[in-house]
Design an enzyme around this catalytic site. Structure first.
Site, PDB file in Angstrom:
ATOM      1  N   HIS A 105      39.434  24.411  11.584  1.00 33.64           N
ATOM      2  CA  HIS A 105      39.055  25.734  11.144  1.00 33.64           C
ATOM      3  C   HIS A 105      40.756  26.347  11.325  1.00 33.64           C
ATOM      4  O   HIS A 105      40.765  27.508  11.065  1.00 33.64           O
ATOM      5  CB  HIS A 105      38.184  26.289  12.276  1.00 33.64           C
ATOM      6  CG  HIS A 105      38.575  26.840  13.587  1.00 33.64           C
ATOM      7  ND1 HIS A 105      38.074  26.021  14.545  1.00 33.64           N
ATOM      8  CD2 HIS A 105      39.138  27.750  13.901  1.00 33.64           C
ATOM      9  CE1 HIS A 105      38.406  26.459  15.590  1.00 33.64           C
ATOM     10  NE2 HIS A 105      39.366  27.595  15.396  1.00 33.64           N
TER      11      HIS A 105
ATOM     12  N   SER B 213      42.102  27.375  20.294  1.00 33.16           N
ATOM     13  CA  SER B 213      41.391  26.575  19.339  1.00 33.16           C
ATOM     14  C   SER B 213      42.591  25.291  18.742  1.00 33.16           C
ATOM     15  O   SER B 213      43.771  25.571  18.700  1.00 33.16           O
ATOM     16  CB  SER B 213      41.089  27.352  17.951  1.00 33.16           C
ATOM     17  OG  SER B 213      39.882  27.706  18.176  1.00 33.16           O
TER      18      SER B 213
ATOM     19  N   ASP C 163      34.796  19.729  12.979  1.00 38.09           N
ATOM     20  CA  ASP C 163      35.822  20.731  13.040  1.00 38.09           C
ATOM     21  C   ASP C 163      37.144  19.897  13.806  1.00 38.09           C
ATOM     22  O   ASP C 163      37.593  19.957  14.624  1.00 38.09           O
ATOM     23  CB  ASP C 163      35.567  21.709  14.109  1.00 38.09           C
ATOM     24  CG  ASP C 163      36.369  22.824  14.186  1.00 38.09           C
ATOM     25  OD1 ASP C 163      37.589  22.823  13.247  1.00 38.09           O
ATOM     26  OD2 ASP C 163      36.543  23.739  15.023  1.00 38.09           O
TER      27      ASP C 163
END
Ligand code: ARG
Length: 239
Positions: free
Chosen positions: A60, A200, A114
């Site tokens: 992502h 992230s 992911d």
């Protein structure tokens, strides 16, 4: 109709809580923990050096989401910074990306897969992190420059937090759509410690080996809501 959709999209963006390390401490130098920047010099994600010219991050992090939809970040727009603990300084190395591999089944973080790798245009002089495996009972360390609370700004200096890895059953109970084969989750029942927006793509390690990638969470450090991480060991054949 269009206006309504736009207003809705803006509200969603404004209302979405950010993520960074919450409840952690300042980290020591970890030259293999990298920061990802866009071509405007804006920091947007973390990553980990897994070979002298290879960075592991979240899928992502390789796409950009806005009110106008989702689009891939262009390879030529990506910058990887390694060996820099304090992002306000200019030590370490900044290097461009030659190619991006994103898991072909990736759609959204919450749906899993992911994971992405960035191949760098040159090899970096830092020791890459080895890959490993984690299970319930392990205490993992998560690193990042993300927010230190849901509404706090990202941190200029690298932070770390220790979190217990939970059983697949506990993760599935807490997180809707949790996929045990390809995800891990970690956190305390009472909350207070977690990754958060900006973390992230960054690493989760156990005994010095990379076991997870910061993927998603609902808010940050909320009670009963562990953070979700990509289970790196599931993807060894791909990376
Ligand atoms: N999606 C976030 C990011 O892009 C990371 C979320 C992690 N959140 C959490 N509560 N563990 O930075």
């Amino acid at each position: 109709m269009r206006i309504t959709a736009l207003v809705f999209a803006v509200l969603v963006l404004v209302a979405t809580p950010a993520a960074a390390v919450v409840g952690g401490r300042e980290a020591a130098d970890q030259p293999w923990v990298v920061a990802l920047y866009d071509r405007y010099g804006q920091f947007f994600c973390g990553g980990a050096l897994i070979a002298p010219d290879k960075v592991l991050t979240a899928a992502h992090c390789t796409v950009e989401r806005s009110a106008l939809g989702t689009r891939e970040r262009l390879v030529g727009d990506l910058r990887v910074v390694a060996g820099r603990r304090d992002l306000d300084r200019s030590d370490g190395r900044e290097v461009r990306v030659a190619s991006v591999w994103r898991h072909p089944d990736f759609e959204t973080a919450a749906q899993g897969d992911d994971i992405a790798t960035l191949t760098l245009v040159q090899r970096l002089p830092y020791r890459p992190v080895p890959l490993g495996e984690a299970g319930p009972g392990d205490v993992a360390t998560v690193y990042g420059w993300g927010r230190t609370a849901e509404l706090a700004p990202p941190s200029a200096t690298l932070r770390e937090v220790d979190l217990p890895v939970l059983s697949d059953q506990a993760c599935a109970q807490a997180l809707e759509g949790f996929r045990p084969d390809s995800m891990l989750c970690a956190g305390y029942p009472e909350g207070g410690k977690d990754a958060c927006e900006g973390d992230s793509g960054g690493p989760m390690t156990v005994r010095g080996a990379l076991v997870g990638i910061v993927s998603y969470g609902k808010g940050c450090a909320r009670a009963g809501l562990p953070g979700a991480y990509t289970r790196v060991s599931r993807y060894l054949d791909r990376i």
